[in-house]
Scaffold this motif. Sequence first.
Motif, PDB file in Angstrom:
ATOM      1  N   UNK A   5      22.196  40.176  31.437  1.00 52.86           N
ATOM      2  CA  UNK A   5      20.790  40.568  31.490  1.00 52.86           C
ATOM      3  C   UNK A   5      20.065  39.921  32.666  1.00 52.86           C
ATOM      4  N   UNK A   6      19.084  40.630  33.164  1.00 51.25           N
ATOM      5  CA  UNK A   6      18.291  40.139  34.301  1.00 51.25           C
ATOM      6  C   UNK A   6      17.665  38.779  34.011  1.00 51.25           C
ATOM      7  N   UNK A   7      17.333  38.531  32.760  1.00 51.54           N
ATOM      8  CA  UNK A   7      16.659  37.295  32.378  1.00 51.54           C
ATOM      9  C   UNK A   7      17.472  36.061  32.737  1.00 51.54           C
ATOM     10  N   UNK A   8      18.800  36.189  32.826  1.00 50.60           N
ATOM     11  CA  UNK A   8      19.662  35.026  33.031  1.00 50.60           C
ATOM     12  C   UNK A   8      20.306  34.973  34.419  1.00 50.60           C
ATOM     13  N   UNK A   9      19.986  35.910  35.289  1.00 54.07           N
ATOM     14  CA  UNK A   9      20.616  35.941  36.611  1.00 54.07           C
ATOM     15  C   UNK A   9      20.204  34.715  37.431  1.00 54.07           C
ATOM     16  N   UNK A  10      21.204  34.039  38.003  1.00 55.61           N
ATOM     17  CA  UNK A  10      20.974  32.875  38.888  1.00 55.61           C
ATOM     18  C   UNK A  10      20.134  31.787  38.225  1.00 55.61           C
ATOM     19  N   UNK A  11      20.266  31.649  36.916  1.00 58.20           N
ATOM     20  CA  UNK A  11      19.424  30.711  36.170  1.00 58.20           C
ATOM     21  C   UNK A  11      19.944  29.277  36.234  1.00 58.20           C
ATOM     22  N   UNK A 247      11.301  40.428  31.972  1.00 56.49           N
ATOM     23  CA  UNK A 247      12.238  39.425  32.480  1.00 56.49           C
ATOM     24  C   UNK A 247      11.955  39.116  33.943  1.00 56.49           C
ATOM     25  N   UNK A 248      11.657  40.141  34.732  1.00 59.81           N
ATOM     26  CA  UNK A 248      11.343  39.923  36.136  1.00 59.81           C
ATOM     27  C   UNK A 248      10.100  39.072  36.320  1.00 59.81           C
ATOM     28  N   UNK A 249       9.087  39.291  35.491  1.00 63.15           N
ATOM     29  CA  UNK A 249       7.861  38.506  35.595  1.00 63.15           C
ATOM     30  C   UNK A 249       8.108  37.051  35.188  1.00 63.15           C
ATOM     31  N   UNK A 250       8.909  36.859  34.134  1.00 62.19           N
ATOM     32  CA  UNK A 250       9.221  35.494  33.684  1.00 62.19           C
ATOM     33  C   UNK A 250       9.963  34.732  34.765  1.00 62.19           C
ATOM     34  N   UNK A 251      10.984  35.364  35.327  1.00 65.22           N
ATOM     35  CA  UNK A 251      11.819  34.666  36.305  1.00 65.22           C
ATOM     36  C   UNK A 251      11.123  34.523  37.660  1.00 65.22           C
ATOM     37  N   UNK A 252      10.078  35.285  37.901  1.00 65.13           N
ATOM     38  CA  UNK A 252       9.263  35.056  39.100  1.00 65.13           C
ATOM     39  C   UNK A 252       8.679  33.646  39.059  1.00 65.13           C
ATOM     40  N   UNK A 253       8.378  33.162  37.866  1.00 67.16           N
ATOM     41  CA  UNK A 253       7.841  31.812  37.696  1.00 67.16           C
ATOM     42  C   UNK A 253       8.954  30.804  37.404  1.00 67.16           C
ATOM     43  N   UNK A 254       9.701  31.018  36.325  1.00 65.35           N
ATOM     44  CA  UNK A 254      10.777  30.094  35.937  1.00 65.35           C
ATOM     45  C   UNK A 254      12.031  30.498  36.706  1.00 65.35           C
TER      46      UNK A 254
END
Length: 280
Positions: A5-11, A247-254
């Motif tokens: 999922x996008x939420x976990x990419x490069x996390x 997910x994109x908005x969340x990872x823009x910050x985190x």
Amino acid sequence: MTAPPRLFLNLFDDAAIFPPGNLGVPEAVQAHRERRSSPLAPLLGPFICSLPRWAELAGTLAGGSPLALALTLPGGTGDVGAAIAHAREEPRVDLVALEVPSSAEGLDDLVTMVDGQVPAAVQTYVELPWADVTAAQVATLTRTGLRLKIRTGGVVATAFPDEPGLAGVLTAAVRGGLAFKLTAGLHDPIRHRDRATGFEHHGFLNVLLATARALDGADVGTVAAALADQDGARVAHAVAGIDDAQAGRIRHHFVSFGTCSTTEPVEGLLHHGLLPEDLR
């Protein structure tokens, strides 16, 4: 192979050489390169090394693609010039980020130093004590294109921000349009008390969910409640409901977090059914 999922990419930034992992640099680089050639590659961020260990790192590099590197500068602002010079002279390294400790009082000097020496392609994270983060500092970092780094754990209990404290930082960052990364203490997806130390650890799924709450306009208390939830099934269910756009908005910050073990967080996601089984 099913994409994660996008939420976990490069996390997961690879901090294997730092405590408590303390892997040797040659072993850590080799393991990182192997993971880069595995199905887990999309989950990985850069390899993290400290500037005092540059010679060790350079001695381990061989052929292949340049190593994507985040360089921590324990000497602070004074190390920026040396870090950039080393990276320019080493084609086997792709310097993608600097992580520089600072204080509220030293922030203006750091901004000036970065503006004059750091290439635009290199992201600079400013590590501030979580208790010292204010809306004014967030505004300065956002205005100057810098990012925030917050320590969420360590070897003493006071290194772990409590839920309201971390919630205040996340809320300020989101409201101020600021990107941030976290480091230390986030191996497990869910908030929990460590049996060996008794320390309360934040969960990285809790942080993702708390960031989502902040983006929804929630107050600090609601964001703190998301950080405090220790019900793994409930947190995982809420995270599973995050769609691709959110997910994109969340990872823009985190953006990411540093972890000395990429295996543990991956296993945690698999345990909660949040990654495809063919990534095991």
